[in-house]
Design an enzyme around this catalytic site. Structure first.
Site, PDB file in Angstrom:
ATOM      1  N   ILE A 128       2.652   1.792  -3.581  1.00 30.95           N
ATOM      2  CA  ILE A 128       1.820   2.134  -4.743  1.00 30.95           C
ATOM      3  C   ILE A 128       1.199   3.515  -4.550  1.00 30.95           C
ATOM      4  O   ILE A 128       0.499   3.749  -3.566  1.00 30.95           O
ATOM      5  CB  ILE A 128       0.705   1.096  -4.952  1.00 30.95           C
ATOM      6  CG1 ILE A 128       1.313  -0.284  -5.182  1.00 30.95           C
ATOM      7  CG2 ILE A 128      -0.188   1.480  -6.126  1.00 30.95           C
ATOM      8  CD1 ILE A 128       0.311  -1.392  -5.177  1.00 30.95           C
TER       9      ILE A 128
ATOM     10  N   GLU B 163       7.388   6.495   2.492  1.00 34.13           N
ATOM     11  CA  GLU B 163       6.514   5.591   3.247  1.00 34.13           C
ATOM     12  C   GLU B 163       7.105   4.187   3.309  1.00 34.13           C
ATOM     13  O   GLU B 163       7.072   3.522   4.358  1.00 34.13           O
ATOM     14  CB  GLU B 163       5.126   5.566   2.610  1.00 34.13           C
ATOM     15  CG  GLU B 163       4.395   6.896   2.719  1.00 34.13           C
ATOM     16  CD  GLU B 163       3.160   6.958   1.832  1.00 34.13           C
ATOM     17  OE1 GLU B 163       2.709   5.887   1.384  1.00 34.13           O
ATOM     18  OE2 GLU B 163       2.655   8.061   1.589  1.00 34.13           O
TER      19      GLU B 163
ATOM     20  N   ASP C 143      -9.254  10.077 -44.562  1.00 37.16           N
ATOM     21  CA  ASP C 143      -8.248  10.334 -43.526  1.00 37.16           C
ATOM     22  C   ASP C 143      -8.456   9.480 -42.283  1.00 37.16           C
ATOM     23  O   ASP C 143      -7.545   9.365 -41.452  1.00 37.16           O
ATOM     24  CB  ASP C 143      -8.284  11.816 -43.107  1.00 37.16           C
ATOM     25  CG  ASP C 143      -7.925  12.749 -44.246  1.00 37.16           C
ATOM     26  OD1 ASP C 143      -7.011  12.414 -45.006  1.00 37.16           O
ATOM     27  OD2 ASP C 143      -8.573  13.797 -44.382  1.00 37.16           O
TER      28      ASP C 143
ATOM     29  N   THR D 240      -4.700  13.132   1.284  1.00 37.05           N
ATOM     30  CA  THR D 240      -3.806  14.206   1.708  1.00 37.05           C
ATOM     31  C   THR D 240      -2.867  14.641   0.583  1.00 37.05           C
ATOM     32  O   THR D 240      -2.640  15.832   0.375  1.00 37.05           O
ATOM     33  CB  THR D 240      -2.987  13.768   2.932  1.00 37.05           C
ATOM     34  OG1 THR D 240      -3.863  13.149   3.870  1.00 37.05           O
ATOM     35  CG2 THR D 240      -2.304  14.947   3.586  1.00 37.05           C
TER      36      THR D 240
ATOM     37  N   ASP E 207      -9.730  15.589 -42.489  1.00 34.55           N
ATOM     38  CA  ASP E 207     -11.135  15.966 -42.383  1.00 34.55           C
ATOM     39  C   ASP E 207     -12.060  15.005 -43.114  1.00 34.55           C
ATOM     40  O   ASP E 207     -13.252  14.972 -42.860  1.00 34.55           O
ATOM     41  CB  ASP E 207     -11.357  17.389 -42.912  1.00 34.55           C
ATOM     42  CG  ASP E 207     -10.869  17.561 -44.354  1.00 34.55           C
ATOM     43  OD1 ASP E 207     -10.420  16.561 -44.944  1.00 34.55           O
ATOM     44  OD2 ASP E 207     -10.939  18.684 -44.881  1.00 34.55           O
TER      45      ASP E 207
ATOM     46  N   VAL F 232       0.835  -1.206   0.000  1.00 39.14           N
ATOM     47  CA  VAL F 232       0.000   0.000   0.000  1.00 39.14           C
ATOM     48  C   VAL F 232       0.867   1.252   0.000  1.00 39.14           C
ATOM     49  O   VAL F 232       0.572   2.241  -0.674  1.00 39.14           O
ATOM     50  CB  VAL F 232      -0.966  -0.011   1.204  1.00 39.14           C
ATOM     51  CG1 VAL F 232      -1.705   1.309   1.314  1.00 39.14           C
ATOM     52  CG2 VAL F 232      -1.948  -1.160   1.087  1.00 39.14           C
TER      53      VAL F 232
ATOM     54  N   ASP G 152      -2.870  17.733 -43.440  1.00 33.43           N
ATOM     55  CA  ASP G 152      -3.578  17.887 -44.705  1.00 33.43           C
ATOM     56  C   ASP G 152      -3.413  19.342 -45.143  1.00 33.43           C
ATOM     57  O   ASP G 152      -3.152  20.221 -44.323  1.00 33.43           O
ATOM     58  CB  ASP G 152      -5.058  17.549 -44.485  1.00 33.43           C
ATOM     59  CG  ASP G 152      -5.827  17.473 -45.785  1.00 33.43           C
ATOM     60  OD1 ASP G 152      -5.192  17.242 -46.819  1.00 33.43           O
ATOM     61  OD2 ASP G 152      -7.050  17.639 -45.757  1.00 33.43           O
TER      62      ASP G 152
END
Length: 1077
Positions: A341, A818, A753, A846, A749, A338, A385
């Protein structure tokens, strides 16, 4: 390359599969009409019989696009867990849930607080899966939009009868179809005969051509490209002029649009992860290995606490195993997972990308897929294009050439403007006095011999009819009306408002001047344009009752049929060879600049039509019914002038190209338009130099396909141009660039394409001119169809990525701290200082606000002056990793240290900690707390925390379990405080807080306040304090927390200083390594 893409312009196989094609080796565009009818065993008068239709349907199926079954919802859900970080979290949640259940069973009571941790992890995983499934479920919309392009009905001849509205799905190869103006073509078809004199089809969305294409019945060569198939009409395109009879040759998936469908599907299946996602996946895999190693170390260090044995005769025997202590260290392993990660990272990344999309939307870039925001930041090549992106896709007159005085000179006027807005630009050096007779005649012909119109739609002006004719209407408005002309007729028109300047009138609202000329000269007959004489004429009747002929068309053709010229004073003189050469020289100069030139001429002497008023009974009317007579009517003309028309480049594009060059981004132009036109535009906008030799940089699609080493061509520095490009060429270019490690942004467009848009790292569709197919296949849509918007979006993407790196570094460095804290706790053997639910709170809640606020860091001023980052660049360089290992080590020492200080010291640096009355123990006792039951005469005094009092009369050893609640609170508070101060360090990778103070990002200061506020909330609200296993702190304890936390800023400032001093050395080493690779 998408399936079928390689078959453009080549032979198709008869009956090879359902989808309808011609006989093997039979290319209908290369055969004459009679051969096509014989091949398909049909006559245009009778059509197919009903029986034959059924037979062919058994072979070819229906005229519809296949429905590709996408992955099931269950499959999509499972795919969301195909991620290393997610799997670690899932295992941690399951183990945590089992342990909570086991502890509840052992204690005889199950508290909901024990299940907070696994429930929160499960919630994170569920939200992540829902978002992922939603995004992937939208991927198939491009294919659905493609089906909308298909025609629903067709006018068909079967059994000798016309079926005016047959469902287009029912068509089979060999059907005879009639097309009219406005019809959508239902299948790929061979033109058999023209009912009208001309046939024009708008097929730009499929082929990339900038204007409607004239169609003919004449065959072409077998290996011609799609644009060259002048005798074929394609499914999904629209007839804009004329009527014809056609033969269906291809249906369903074998049509050109069907091949595009297959290519989109294949491109969708080969979509790759974004560079950031790849890096996070790599990080997840490395994290898995690190967690595994650390967990193994923790277990090895503490193996003696839950597994003991004796040596008998040199062999280990009498093993003793403590399940309770084993599960305790298993819980530590879960806590490690924990802690390691960054659970809040996906949420923060999504938030930052969402904020980025809002910024981009304000700049007219609408992001459809969030990850594309980050990918933009490392774009190395933009494949653009031409039509509508680099140019306005609005034809405009840029040059007007009129006749001069009797000396035989010509007058040339440059015309400003890039749109259909009459107020966009003016005519340079326009005569300030009265418009002379010659210019009036040009204006009259341009206005009256014209079937187009221009209308205002919102803030834009749009053309109705042919774009070139609309451009002439705009020119007429810019020319204005002569002051002597009656403007009342114009003023009476509700669309008109004319204002008088000096001695002539400017029409400032669209079509005012054109309407005036049309009121003066009433059209009574039209000589339609045809491909042979290349001109259009109208017979008009003036208010005085005199008839005349007005003609516009190809300059060379008009000159061949002209005998006179009109000079500027209105006088008419004979067209001699000298004047003719002068006009042709002017034409050659304009054509070399890729201008489309139109000439103007008239004829007053019309003996056959002198009394003609449009009456069908008039003898002259019979002459108009046969187009073969038009050339003889349009002879002995009076030539008056010519214009040069083009689709002009956008004003801001040249600077955007320069910005790309400065940013290290290469621009490649890929267009279906003609080579000369495209080269002229590329020179004008700065892709090429005005006099640069571009023979090796400008290729047609076919020339590129025939190269032996196309990758070598694509590796050239500077801009490249590919003209007459087909969809398969666009896909090949994108695929080869990606194979070479480039990050490719592709604009488009049209339907053609869509496959390349899907295949590119960033597909960018046009919002105004773009088809729904292109938009759905894209990652981003330009609301203004403007190339410069792409460049702005790239700059924004770079800024967003830099900010994302800042908060990713911040969150990962916090997690390293941690992990260090938990590892030190396990290594020293002291009681657990941080529990998983507290770590989850820190990681998710937090840390969240400061990490999100780092996404608001202001962009660097030179963000578009640096080369693009490599897609394989590390998120965290070795030096940055070392820095955060040092920071992490300090976080571990600080959180564990304050835990030890509370147990072993009554004061620290003059801060009194004895106010709560807790007992002090030695460090040795703290390390061996699990042997407390064997200590003689050990007692623990009661202590207070907020309104609570903790006593240990019944079991003094509980002082190291429930009694550690104050020490845990201090550890958690130090962790929170350090991470808040560490967020200030993340404002800049190497810059000192003295040069980039906290207030450059006020959102970060607000976020820090929010995070501290949330921490105070769980500390001082009793219910929440119970859930998280903490208690309120006194003022002195808060002073201790700040004393321990603040040094993290000083440590990182020293590390940043070292980094700045050694940056040159590290950069040179990286360059040497890159060259070696």
């Amino acid at each position: 390359m998408g399936k079928g893409g390689q078959d453009y312009g080549k032979k198709e196989n008869f009956g090879e599969k359902r989808g309808g094609s011609s006989d093997e080796g039979f290319a209908p565009w290369s055969k004459d009409v009679k051969e096509c009818e014989e091949e398909y065993k049909v006559s245009r008068e009778y059509g197919l019989s009903s029986d034959e239709v059924e037979k062919r349907r058994q072979i070819y199926g229906y005229n519809e696009l296949e429905k590709h079954e996408g992955p099931s919802i269950f499959r999509l859900i499972l795919d969301q867990f195909n991620d290393t970080l997610v799997r670690i979290l899932l295992v941690a949640a399951v183990v945590s849930f089992v342990l909570a259940w086991y502890d509840g069973d052992e204690g005889g009571e199950m508290e909901i607080t024990a299940f907070v941790e696994p429930l929160v992890i499960f919630l994170i995983l569920i939200v992540n899966a829902v978002v992922g499934v939603w995004q992937e479920n939208n991927a198939e919309k491009a294919l659905e939009a493609l089906k909308e392009i298909q025609s629903e009905h067709a006018s068909v001849i079967r059994d000798g009868k016309k079926i005016p509205s047959l469902v287009a799905k029912e068509l089979v190869p060999g059907d005879i179809v009639e097309l009219r103006v406005g019809d959508k073509v239902p299948a790929d078809m061979r033109v058999l005969s023209l009912i009208s004199s001309t046939l024009r089809v708008e097929q730009g969305s499929l082929t990339g051509e900038s204007e409607a294409v004239g169609k003919t019945t004449k065959p072409v060569t077998e290996d011609v490209d799609i644009q060259g198939k002048k005798c074929m009409v394609f499914a999904g395109t629209t007839v804009v002029n004329g009527n014809c009879i056609c033969l269906v040759t291809h249906i369903g998936m074998n049509t050109e649009i069907g091949k595009v469908h297959s290519q989109i599907q294949e491109a969708a299946e080969s979509e790759e992860d974004t560079p950031l996602k790849k890096k996070l996946n790599e990080f997840g895999e490395a994290l898995t290995a690190i967690i595994g190693v650390i967990c193994a170390l923790v277990w090895l260090i503490n193996l003696k606490y839950f597994l003991t044995w004796e040596y008998v005769d040199g062999w280990p025997k009498n093993f003793k195993f403590s399940f309770e202590k084993c599960t305790y260290y298993f819980e530590i392993a879960v806590a490690l997972a924990v802690a390691a990660i960054p659970e809040g990272l996906p949420a923060v990344i999504t938030t930052c990308l969402a904020l980025g999309t809002r910024k981009m939307a304000a700049k007219n870039a609408l992001v459809r897929k969030l990850p594309s925001v980050e990918t933009l930041g490392c774009t190395t090549v933009i494949c653009s294009d031409k039509t509508g992106t680099l140019t306005t896709n609005q034809m405009a007159v840029s040059k007007l050439v009129a006749m001069g005085a009797k000396g035989g000179a010509l007058r040339a006027f440059d015309v400003e403007g890039t749109s259909y807005d009459p107020s966009d630009g003016k005519i340079q050096n326009w005569p300030k006095g009265q418009i002379d007779s010659n210019l009036q005649t040009i204006a009259k012909i341009a206005a009256v011999c014209n079937d187009a119109g221009v209308e205002q739609s919102g803030h834009h002006f749009i053309a109705n009819g042919l774009p070139t004719e609309a451009a002439l209407k705009v020119l007429v408005e810019k020319m204005g009306l002569p002051s002597g002309l009656d403007s009342d007729s114009a003023s009476r028109n509700h669309d008109t408002k004319c204002e008088i300047y000096s001695t002539y009138i400017w029409c400032v609202i669209w079509q005012g001047c054109s309407n005036t000329w049309n009121n003066i000269e009433k059209r009574i007959a039209t000589l339609e344009f045809d491909r042979d004489r290349k001109s259009m004429g109208v017979i008009v009747r003036s208010n005085s009752g005199r008839n005349s002929l007005l003609v516009k068309g190809a300059v060379e053709n008009l000159l061949e049929r002209s005998s006179f010229v009109q000079l500027n004073d209105g006088s008419v003189v004979e067209l001699d060879q000298n004047l003719k050469s002068l006009i042709l020289d002017s034409l050659q100069e304009m054509s070399s600049k890729a201008l489309r030139c139109l000439g103007f001429a008239y004829k007053d002497d019309l003996p056959e039509f002198a009394t003609y008023t449009g009456d069908e009974d008039h003898p002259a009317h019979q002459l108009l019914l046969n187009p073969a007579n038009y050339s003889s009517i349009e002879n002995k003309l009076v030539f008056v002038g010519l214009t040069g028309i083009r689709d002009p480049p956008r004003k801001e594009v040249r600077q955007a190209i320069e910005d790309c060059r400065a940013a290290g981004i290469r621009v490649m132009v890929i267009t279906g338009d003609h080579k000369n036109t495209a080269e002229a535009i590329c020179r004008e906008i700065g892709v090429f130099g005005s006099h640069e030799d571009i023979s090796s940089r400008s290729l047609t699609g076919r020339e590129f396909a025939e190269l032996r080493n196309p990758k070598l061509h694509l590796r050239q520095e500077g801009g490249l141009l590919f003209s007459r490009a087909e969809p398969r060429h666009k896909q090949d270019i994108v695929r080869l660039l990606k194979e070479d490690g480039e990050v490719v942004a592709m604009t488009g467009d049209g339907v053609n394409d869509a496959p390349a848009l899907k295949l590119a790292d960033i597909g960018i569709a046009m919002g105004i001119a773009g088809t729904e197919v292109a938009k759905e296949a894209s990652d981003m849509v330009l609301a203004d169809d403007n190339f410069s918007t792409i460049v702005s979006a790239v700059g924004e993407g770079r800024s967003i990525y830099n900010n994302m790196k800042a908060f990713i570094r911040y969150m990962i460095s916090s997690n390293i701290g941690e992990v260090a804290s938990i590892f030190l706790t396990a290594a020293l053997g002291i009681p657990e200082g941080l529990i998983p639910v507290q770590l989850l709170w820190v990681n998710l809640v937090t840390d969240g606000p400061p990490a999100t606020a780092l996404g608001f860091n202001p962009p660097d001023k030179d963000v578009m002056k640096k080369p693009p980052r490599r897609s394989d660049d590390s998120l965290i360089s070795p030096w940055i990793l070392f820095r955060y290992l040092v920071i992490g080590a300090y976080v571990g020492l600080a959180t564990v240290g304050i835990f030890i200080i509370w147990y072993t010291h009554s004061s620290f640096f003059g801060i009194d900690l004895s106010g709560d009355g807790h007992s002090l123990v030695t460090f040795s006792q703290l390390k061996t707390w699990d042997q407390c039951n064997s200590w003689a005469n050990f007692t623990a005094s009661p202590f207070t925390a907020g309104n609570q009092q903790f006593t240990f009369d019944s079991n003094p050893c509980d002082y190291f379990q429930t009694g550690k609640i104050k020490a845990m609170t201090l550890s958690l508070s130090v962790l929170v405080a350090i991470e808040m101060f560490n967020s200030l360090n993340a404002l800049s990778e190497d810059g000192s807080l003295l040069s980039m103070p906290p207030w450059v990002n006020p959102y970060l200061l607000v976020a820090m306040s929010v995070s501290f506020g949330l921490h105070f909330l769980i500390l001082y609200v009793p219910f929440l304090a119970q859930v998280f296993g903490i208690v309120p702190l006194s003022l002195n304890e808060w002073l201790l927390v700040l004393l321990v936390a603040l040094p993290v800023i000083l440590i990182d400032e020293v590390l940043k200083l070292v980094g700045r001093c050694t940056s040159g050395f590290r950069t040179s080493r990286r360059h040497v390594k890159d060259k070696a690779e």
